[in-house]
Design a protein around this motif. Sequence first.
Motif, PDB file in Angstrom:
ATOM      1  N   LEU A 286       0.808  -1.220   0.000  1.00  0.00           N
ATOM      2  CA  LEU A 286       0.000   0.000   0.000  1.00  0.00           C
ATOM      3  C   LEU A 286       0.841   1.270   0.000  1.00  0.00           C
ATOM      4  N   ALA A 287       2.085   1.168   0.439  1.00  0.00           N
ATOM      5  CA  ALA A 287       2.905   2.366   0.643  1.00  0.00           C
ATOM      6  C   ALA A 287       4.089   2.478  -0.307  1.00  0.00           C
ATOM      7  N   GLU A 295      17.197  -3.326  -2.739  1.00  0.00           N
ATOM      8  CA  GLU A 295      17.443  -4.501  -1.893  1.00  0.00           C
ATOM      9  C   GLU A 295      16.769  -4.415  -0.537  1.00  0.00           C
ATOM     10  N   ARG A 296      16.550  -3.205  -0.027  1.00  0.00           N
ATOM     11  CA  ARG A 296      15.891  -3.059   1.269  1.00  0.00           C
ATOM     12  C   ARG A 296      14.501  -3.675   1.261  1.00  0.00           C
ATOM     13  N   MET A 297      13.825  -3.633   0.115  1.00  0.00           N
ATOM     14  CA  MET A 297      12.430  -4.047   0.016  1.00  0.00           C
ATOM     15  C   MET A 297      12.281  -5.443  -0.578  1.00  0.00           C
ATOM     16  N   SER A 350       8.874  -3.901   9.738  1.00  0.00           N
ATOM     17  CA  SER A 350       7.888  -2.858   9.425  1.00  0.00           C
ATOM     18  C   SER A 350       6.684  -2.811  10.360  1.00  0.00           C
ATOM     19  N   THR A 351       6.582  -3.693  11.358  1.00  0.00           N
ATOM     20  CA  THR A 351       5.406  -3.658  12.234  1.00  0.00           C
ATOM     21  C   THR A 351       5.170  -2.277  12.858  1.00  0.00           C
ATOM     22  N   TYR A 424      17.953  -0.372   9.996  1.00  0.00           N
ATOM     23  CA  TYR A 424      17.484   0.230   8.751  1.00  0.00           C
ATOM     24  C   TYR A 424      15.968   0.089   8.704  1.00  0.00           C
ATOM     25  N   SER A 425      15.341   0.833   7.799  1.00  0.00           N
ATOM     26  CA  SER A 425      13.914   0.711   7.541  1.00  0.00           C
ATOM     27  C   SER A 425      13.680   0.962   6.063  1.00  0.00           C
ATOM     28  N   PRO A 426      12.793   0.195   5.418  1.00  0.00           N
ATOM     29  CA  PRO A 426      12.478   0.485   4.015  1.00  0.00           C
ATOM     30  C   PRO A 426      11.765   1.824   3.841  1.00  0.00           C
TER      31      PRO A 426
END
Length: 466
Positions: A286-287, A295-297, A350-351, A424-426
């Motif tokens: 959705l985002a 590669e992060r995703m 991602s929670t 890290y965060s996507p």
Amino acid sequence: MTHDLVISNGTVVTPEHGTFEADVAADGETISAVAAPGTLSGETEIDATGKHVLPGAIDPHTHHGIYRGLEADAESESKSDLVGGVTTIGNYFRRAGAYEDIMPGYFDEAEPNYYHDYFFSLGLLSMEHIEEIPTIIDEFGITTFKWYMNYKDAAREKFGVDCDMHDDFGDAFVRKLAEQDVPTTLGYHSENVEITNALAGGNVYVTSESDDTDADADEGYEVMVEEFPGYAETQSMVAGAALAKVHGYDDRFYAVHISAGGTADELAALHDAGYRAWGETCIHYLALTTEECDERMKVNPPVRSKADQETLWERLADGTISTIGTDHCANLAENKFGEGIRDSLLGFPSTPVMLPLILSEGVNEGRISLERAVEVTSTNAAKAFNLYPKKGTVRVGSDADLAVVDLDETKTVTPELLHSVSGYSPYEGREVTGWPTQTVVKGELAYDDGEIVGTKGHGTHIDRPV
């Protein structure tokens, strides 16, 4: 009367009762009163003036323990979840061997370490696992399961089981669940591996760890989309739902991580035809879109096009898709990234951004109402996973799991903001509007305006049915 905890002067939001001004009180672990604003007092008081009070978010789709072990993930990830108003998670776990022997040790790792409640959904990998279902329900209070279509023809090599996970396995799986005296749910990973394996040309993604030996650093994210096309997901979802329906089990069939707009449209068509199947999408579908992914995703199924994203939002709004999950994995930055997309690990954390992104991209952008946001991030997950009304609502007698939300607060996503162990965060660098200012877990203030104040071990396994 003075209560243990009171959230005063907030706007309460529930799908059952809509939106209304109220004080909410907790004594012990449960909600003890919902009353006119300004009428309750508590030993701990939270002023929610100008804010909304939601039932705590539920992420029904995580994979704690898959990279670092459950003991480590239970502590770090549940602590991070509090930042995003998440008060319960469901953890998908699969392993060869008898669950009767495995689960006591797994509970021992989990129970002292969770800041919030949790439940397990077990992936079944063999005919022997299917025969264990009554024992799993009776001894462990686990009523939710998963059929991994991506392990078809791979289970023998990967897990050492004597099963190819063909449709004879699925048929026995569904029939055994339908025979049980308590409500159960079957999570279903939709994937036609005969299609995806052929398209991958031997680069088969069947594990959560990357095992590709022919990594090409010049390949981009588009190879994931090419090798895992949306139609392979769509066809598999329809076939799985049809098998469930012939056994009268379609109302407990739960299609996980729907990524393709075509899959959501076919689910709508099934509903029109009388099917009662559940659909879940994940926040990244959705985002995010393919073009902004690297590669992060990396995840299976992959993030798809803008058109897919728009269809998923439409199907979330119209009721076709019932729940949001994250497919959360706590891999560390130093391990996540390889020489290219094939050589990088599957999954990402991602929670803690699940609820904020739904508020930011859904409610604040006018795609869905606030009541619908609560429904898809909490109430429906509680119903689908046999937790309701213990979880997923604001009512007397329910668990005092609550998120006080400021719909106007904008924050820039960083690992530090999320108290992330992954590093890290996507979504790093993204401005998101709509954040919890306080999170309450079973009557205990656990997150307060940027600070984790909860207690490790306050969470426990939710035995079901409740």
